[in-house]
Design a protein around this motif. Structure first.
Motif, PDB file in Angstrom:
ATOM      1  N   PHE A 152       0.813  -1.217   0.000  1.00  0.00           N
ATOM      2  CA  PHE A 152       0.000   0.000   0.000  1.00  0.00           C
ATOM      3  C   PHE A 152       0.854   1.279   0.000  1.00  0.00           C
ATOM      4  CE2 PHE A 152      -2.185   3.302   2.468  1.00  0.00           C
ATOM      5  CZ  PHE A 152      -3.316   3.469   1.692  1.00  0.00           C
ATOM      6  N   PHE A 153       1.789   1.392   0.920  1.00  0.00           N
ATOM      7  CA  PHE A 153       2.528   2.659   1.049  1.00  0.00           C
ATOM      8  C   PHE A 153       3.433   2.942  -0.160  1.00  0.00           C
ATOM      9  CE2 PHE A 153       1.025   1.759   5.300  1.00  0.00           C
ATOM     10  CZ  PHE A 153       0.420   2.974   5.597  1.00  0.00           C
ATOM     11  N   PRO A 154       4.109   1.903  -0.700  1.00  0.00           N
ATOM     12  CA  PRO A 154       4.915   2.159  -1.910  1.00  0.00           C
ATOM     13  C   PRO A 154       4.082   2.617  -3.110  1.00  0.00           C
ATOM     14  CG  PRO A 154       5.549   0.077  -0.892  1.00  0.00           C
ATOM     15  CD  PRO A 154       4.328   0.547  -0.176  1.00  0.00           C
ATOM     16  N   LEU A 155       2.806   2.262  -3.141  1.00  0.00           N
ATOM     17  CA  LEU A 155       1.943   2.717  -4.236  1.00  0.00           C
ATOM     18  C   LEU A 155       1.961   4.247  -4.329  1.00  0.00           C
ATOM     19  CD1 LEU A 155      -0.222   1.729  -6.291  1.00  0.00           C
ATOM     20  CD2 LEU A 155      -1.920   2.023  -4.484  1.00  0.00           C
ATOM     21  N   PHE A 156       1.998   4.890  -3.187  1.00  0.00           N
ATOM     22  CA  PHE A 156       2.051   6.357  -3.166  1.00  0.00           C
ATOM     23  C   PHE A 156       3.454   6.848  -3.493  1.00  0.00           C
ATOM     24  CE2 PHE A 156      -1.561   5.208  -0.573  1.00  0.00           C
ATOM     25  CZ  PHE A 156      -2.531   6.075  -1.036  1.00  0.00           C
ATOM     26  N   SER A 157       4.447   6.337  -2.721  1.00  0.00           N
ATOM     27  CA  SER A 157       5.793   6.907  -2.852  1.00  0.00           C
ATOM     28  C   SER A 157       6.419   6.587  -4.193  1.00  0.00           C
ATOM     29  CB  SER A 157       6.678   6.437  -1.702  1.00  0.00           C
ATOM     30  OG  SER A 157       6.627   5.041  -1.609  1.00  0.00           O
ATOM     31  N   SER A 158       6.101   5.396  -4.775  1.00  0.00           N
ATOM     32  CA  SER A 158       6.788   5.115  -6.034  1.00  0.00           C
ATOM     33  C   SER A 158       5.889   5.264  -7.247  1.00  0.00           C
ATOM     34  CB  SER A 158       7.456   3.741  -5.998  1.00  0.00           C
ATOM     35  OG  SER A 158       6.591   2.791  -5.493  1.00  0.00           O
ATOM     36  N   TYR A 159       4.626   5.585  -7.076  1.00  0.00           N
ATOM     37  CA  TYR A 159       3.793   5.747  -8.275  1.00  0.00           C
ATOM     38  C   TYR A 159       2.912   7.016  -8.240  1.00  0.00           C
ATOM     39  CZ  TYR A 159       0.791   4.922 -12.197  1.00  0.00           C
ATOM     40  OH  TYR A 159       0.124   5.102 -13.366  1.00  0.00           O
ATOM     41  N   ILE A 160       1.899   7.054  -7.360  1.00  0.00           N
ATOM     42  CA  ILE A 160       0.894   8.129  -7.476  1.00  0.00           C
ATOM     43  C   ILE A 160       1.535   9.510  -7.294  1.00  0.00           C
ATOM     44  CG2 ILE A 160      -1.346   9.007  -6.687  1.00  0.00           C
ATOM     45  CD1 ILE A 160      -2.053   6.205  -5.738  1.00  0.00           C
ATOM     46  N   TYR A 161       2.506   9.630  -6.365  1.00  0.00           N
ATOM     47  CA  TYR A 161       3.131  10.944  -6.162  1.00  0.00           C
ATOM     48  C   TYR A 161       3.941  11.401  -7.382  1.00  0.00           C
ATOM     49  CZ  TYR A 161       1.887  10.718  -1.164  1.00  0.00           C
ATOM     50  OH  TYR A 161       1.197  10.647   0.021  1.00  0.00           O
ATOM     51  N   HIS A 162       4.351  10.435  -8.233  1.00  0.00           N
ATOM     52  CA  HIS A 162       5.065  10.822  -9.461  1.00  0.00           C
ATOM     53  C   HIS A 162       4.100  11.230 -10.568  1.00  0.00           C
ATOM     54  CE1 HIS A 162       8.912   9.661  -7.849  1.00  0.00           C
ATOM     55  NE2 HIS A 162       8.347   8.570  -7.387  1.00  0.00           N
ATOM     56  N   LEU A 163       2.863  10.766 -10.439  1.00  0.00           N
ATOM     57  CA  LEU A 163       1.858  11.107 -11.448  1.00  0.00           C
ATOM     58  C   LEU A 163       1.167  12.432 -11.086  1.00  0.00           C
ATOM     59  CD1 LEU A 163       0.383  10.076 -13.997  1.00  0.00           C
ATOM     60  CD2 LEU A 163      -1.236   8.920 -12.476  1.00  0.00           C
ATOM     61  N   VAL A 164       0.744  12.533  -9.823  1.00  0.00           N
ATOM     62  CA  VAL A 164       0.112  13.777  -9.360  1.00  0.00           C
ATOM     63  C   VAL A 164       1.236  14.641  -8.793  1.00  0.00           C
ATOM     64  CG1 VAL A 164      -1.652  14.769  -7.857  1.00  0.00           C
ATOM     65  CG2 VAL A 164      -2.007  12.502  -8.862  1.00  0.00           C
ATOM     66  N   ASN A 165       1.903  15.372  -9.685  1.00  0.00           N
ATOM     67  CA  ASN A 165       3.140  16.049  -9.277  1.00  0.00           C
ATOM     68  C   ASN A 165       3.236  17.481  -9.791  1.00  0.00           C
ATOM     69  OD1 ASN A 165       3.524  15.618 -11.956  1.00  0.00           O
ATOM     70  ND2 ASN A 165       5.583  14.786 -11.790  1.00  0.00           N
ATOM     71  N   ASP A 166       2.103  18.022 -10.251  1.00  0.00           N
ATOM     72  CA  ASP A 166       2.145  19.420 -10.696  1.00  0.00           C
ATOM     73  C   ASP A 166       0.814  20.098 -10.395  1.00  0.00           C
ATOM     74  OD1 ASP A 166       0.412  18.505 -12.614  1.00  0.00           O
ATOM     75  OD2 ASP A 166       1.916  18.426 -14.198  1.00  0.00           O
ATOM     76  N   ALA A 167       0.774  21.406 -10.635  1.00  0.00           N
ATOM     77  CA  ALA A 167      -0.397  22.186 -10.221  1.00  0.00           C
ATOM     78  C   ALA A 167      -1.676  21.688 -10.899  1.00  0.00           C
ATOM     79  CB  ALA A 167      -0.160  23.662 -10.531  1.00  0.00           C
ATOM     80  N   ASP A 168      -1.594  21.371 -12.205  1.00  0.00           N
ATOM     81  CA  ASP A 168      -2.796  20.939 -12.933  1.00  0.00           C
ATOM     82  C   ASP A 168      -3.352  19.625 -12.396  1.00  0.00           C
ATOM     83  OD1 ASP A 168      -2.893  23.068 -14.552  1.00  0.00           O
ATOM     84  OD2 ASP A 168      -2.117  22.055 -16.351  1.00  0.00           O
ATOM     85  N   SER A 169      -2.445  18.639 -12.210  1.00  0.00           N
ATOM     86  CA  SER A 169      -2.932  17.331 -11.760  1.00  0.00           C
ATOM     87  C   SER A 169      -3.423  17.395 -10.312  1.00  0.00           C
ATOM     88  CB  SER A 169      -1.863  16.250 -11.926  1.00  0.00           C
ATOM     89  OG  SER A 169      -0.660  16.637 -11.310  1.00  0.00           O
ATOM     90  N   LEU A 170      -2.804  18.253  -9.507  1.00  0.00           N
ATOM     91  CA  LEU A 170      -3.265  18.403  -8.121  1.00  0.00           C
ATOM     92  C   LEU A 170      -4.662  19.025  -8.093  1.00  0.00           C
ATOM     93  CD1 LEU A 170      -2.626  18.220  -5.079  1.00  0.00           C
ATOM     94  CD2 LEU A 170      -1.614  20.497  -5.230  1.00  0.00           C
ATOM     95  N   ASP A 171      -4.855  20.053  -8.897  1.00  0.00           N
ATOM     96  CA  ASP A 171      -6.153  20.723  -8.964  1.00  0.00           C
ATOM     97  C   ASP A 171      -7.220  19.769  -9.503  1.00  0.00           C
ATOM     98  OD1 ASP A 171      -7.693  23.342  -8.950  1.00  0.00           O
ATOM     99  OD2 ASP A 171      -7.989  22.689 -11.030  1.00  0.00           O
ATOM    100  N   TYR A 172      -6.901  19.101 -10.591  1.00  0.00           N
ATOM    101  CA  TYR A 172      -7.859  18.197 -11.248  1.00  0.00           C
ATOM    102  C   TYR A 172      -8.256  17.054 -10.308  1.00  0.00           C
ATOM    103  CZ  TYR A 172      -9.785  15.205 -14.961  1.00  0.00           C
ATOM    104  OH  TYR A 172     -10.604  14.425 -15.735  1.00  0.00           O
ATOM    105  N   SER A 173      -7.247  16.462  -9.644  1.00  0.00           N
ATOM    106  CA  SER A 173      -7.550  15.306  -8.793  1.00  0.00           C
ATOM    107  C   SER A 173      -8.306  15.722  -7.532  1.00  0.00           C
ATOM    108  CB  SER A 173      -6.272  14.536  -8.441  1.00  0.00           C
ATOM    109  OG  SER A 173      -5.345  15.373  -7.799  1.00  0.00           O
ATOM    110  N   THR A 174      -7.964  16.876  -6.974  1.00  0.00           N
ATOM    111  CA  THR A 174      -8.656  17.311  -5.751  1.00  0.00           C
ATOM    112  C   THR A 174     -10.126  17.607  -6.051  1.00  0.00           C
ATOM    113  OG1 THR A 174      -6.599  18.239  -4.917  1.00  0.00           O
ATOM    114  CG2 THR A 174      -8.629  18.981  -3.848  1.00  0.00           C
ATOM    115  N   ARG A 175     -10.377  18.299  -7.162  1.00  0.00           N
ATOM    116  CA  ARG A 175     -11.777  18.569  -7.535  1.00  0.00           C
ATOM    117  C   ARG A 175     -12.539  17.272  -7.776  1.00  0.00           C
ATOM    118  NH1 ARG A 175     -12.701  23.742 -11.053  1.00  0.00           N
ATOM    119  NH2 ARG A 175     -10.891  24.997 -10.609  1.00  0.00           N
ATOM    120  N   SER A 176     -11.855  16.338  -8.403  1.00  0.00           N
ATOM    121  CA  SER A 176     -12.507  15.066  -8.718  1.00  0.00           C
ATOM    122  C   SER A 176     -12.863  14.295  -7.429  1.00  0.00           C
ATOM    123  CB  SER A 176     -11.567  14.269  -9.624  1.00  0.00           C
ATOM    124  OG  SER A 176     -11.849  12.925  -9.603  1.00  0.00           O
ATOM    125  N   VAL A 177     -11.975  14.354  -6.444  1.00  0.00           N
ATOM    126  CA  VAL A 177     -12.255  13.667  -5.168  1.00  0.00           C
ATOM    127  C   VAL A 177     -13.485  14.280  -4.498  1.00  0.00           C
ATOM    128  CG1 VAL A 177     -11.385  13.367  -2.794  1.00  0.00           C
ATOM    129  CG2 VAL A 177      -9.901  12.845  -4.746  1.00  0.00           C
TER     130      VAL A 177
END
Ligand code: IMP
Ligand code: ZN
Length: 341
Positions: free
Chosen positions: A64-89
């Motif tokens: 579970f924890f490596p999923l964040f540190s080695s994958y999702i944090y590399h994908l959601v890593n800029d202003a656009d993806s942070l904004d898009y994902s937060t609104r979507s949540v």
């Protein structure tokens, strides 16, 4: 066989108090972000729908924890993806009939976006504000998480950020992260500072054997937290102590605990059954990481009905009791008292 639901759990106005922002991002949303980046030649990561196949919800504490540190944090890593994902949540919670949500997130700098930790928190809050304008039936607040791997200084930095952004809806601090890491006594000063500033405190409590030593549980109980998350590996004496803390909130995450094999057995063995009738503490069913475990809050309530045989009035009564342990203040409590069934 699943029995007929006695309530329309999606329409039922619900309270969500334990939801990690990044873990709540749906796979479809991650895929949308990936597709855009891939098209622009901005990522070499694999498609999230391949890394996290839609039917697979069985992450354990090791995966579970490596999923964040080695994958999702590399994908959601800029202003656009942070904004898009937060609104979507926020939108996903609203569409599931959630009337009030406290999201939590660990402040992280995003060098790609030129964001420091304060910039990250501000961007999350801005996206939450925008999403609430689109979903006016839902109100959202933010909790800032200290990660168990943080240093004392980093923990104080989280508290400083929580103070700085209070006027924009930060209500509390949390302690989360890999339960096999860290020594909670490192954070006593930070928790005290948060409390002195009038912030609320919620703590991941005894979610694994590694984080359930007598020393750890007694340190956390001495902080007098307002709410506890998970509450799994709890010795009888500590259970008695919790039972005497009138008004303490217990954020229980059924699907997460079952899918991640954090408890022995399946839903009917979950400690929800032990706690929900106890008078002092207030049990609130929560999703933890709906993007990973795939069970929206409406489904958590359906599982509760199915496995613990609560009557309609018991379900509605329990859902409304949750109002007493939100961190969103008296006006929000009043609003929820009016709209909840
Ligand atoms: P974020 O804080 O918004 O980045 O959400 C993801 C983070 O939440 C993960 O990296 C973990 O540190 C934390 N987290 C999510 N679920 C759990 C849990 O069940 N126990 C402890 N920490 C968790
Ligand atoms: Zn959690």
């Amino acid at each position: 066989m699943m029995q007929e639901p006695i309530l329309d759990f999606r329409s039922m106005p619900k309270i969500e108090l334990h939801a990690h922002l990044t873990g709540s991002i749906s796979r479809q949303c991650l895929h949308d972000i990936w597709e855009k980046k891939k098209g622009a030649g901005e990522t070499d990561l694999e498609d999230p729908l391949v890394v996290m196949p839609p039917g697979n919800h069985n992450y354990d504490l090791k995966t579970f924890f490596p999923l964040f540190s080695s994958y999702i944090y590399h994908l959601v890593n800029d202003a656009d993806s942070l904004d898009y994902s937060t609104r979507s949540v926020v939108r996903d919670f609203a569409r599931d009939g959630v009337a009030y949500v406290e999201l939590r997130t660990t402040p992280r700098a995003m060098p790609n976006a030129g964001l420091d930790k304060a910039g990250y928190v501000s961007a999350v809050l801005r996206a939450m504000e925008a999403a609430q304008r689109e979903e006016p039936a839902l109100r959202a607040r933010l909790i800032l998480s200290i990660d168990r791997r943080n240093s004392r200084e980093e923990a104080h930095e989280v508290v400083a950020l929580a103070k700085k952004f209070r006027s924009r809806g930060v209500v509390a601090i949390d302690l989360c992260g890999d339960p096999t890491k860290g020594d909670v006594s490192t954070f006593t000063g930070a928790v005290q500072e948060a409390k002195a500033a009038g912030l609320k405190v919620t703590i991941h409590f005894a979610e694994a054997e590694a984080s359930a030593s007598d020393a750890e549980l007694s340190t956390i109980m001495s902080w007098m937290p307002d709410r506890l998350g998970h509450v799994i590996h709890v010795p009888a004496a500590v259970k008695r102590q919790i039972a005497t803390r009138t008004g303490i909130g217990l954020e229980l995450c059924l699907s997460c605990n079952v899918h991640a094999k954090m408890i022995v057995g399946s839903f009917e063995a979950h400690h929800f059954g032990e706690w929900w009738r106890v008078e002092g503490p207030i049990v609130v069913p929560c999703t933890d990481d709906v993007g990973v475990f795939g069970s929206p809050l409406s489904n958590e309530w359906a599982l509760i009905q199915q496995h613990f045989k609560l009557e309609r009035d018991e379900i509605l009564g329990l859902a409304k009791r949750g109002i007493e342990v939100i961190f969103g203040g008296d006006d929000e409590k009043e609003r929820l008292r009016e709209i909840m069934w």
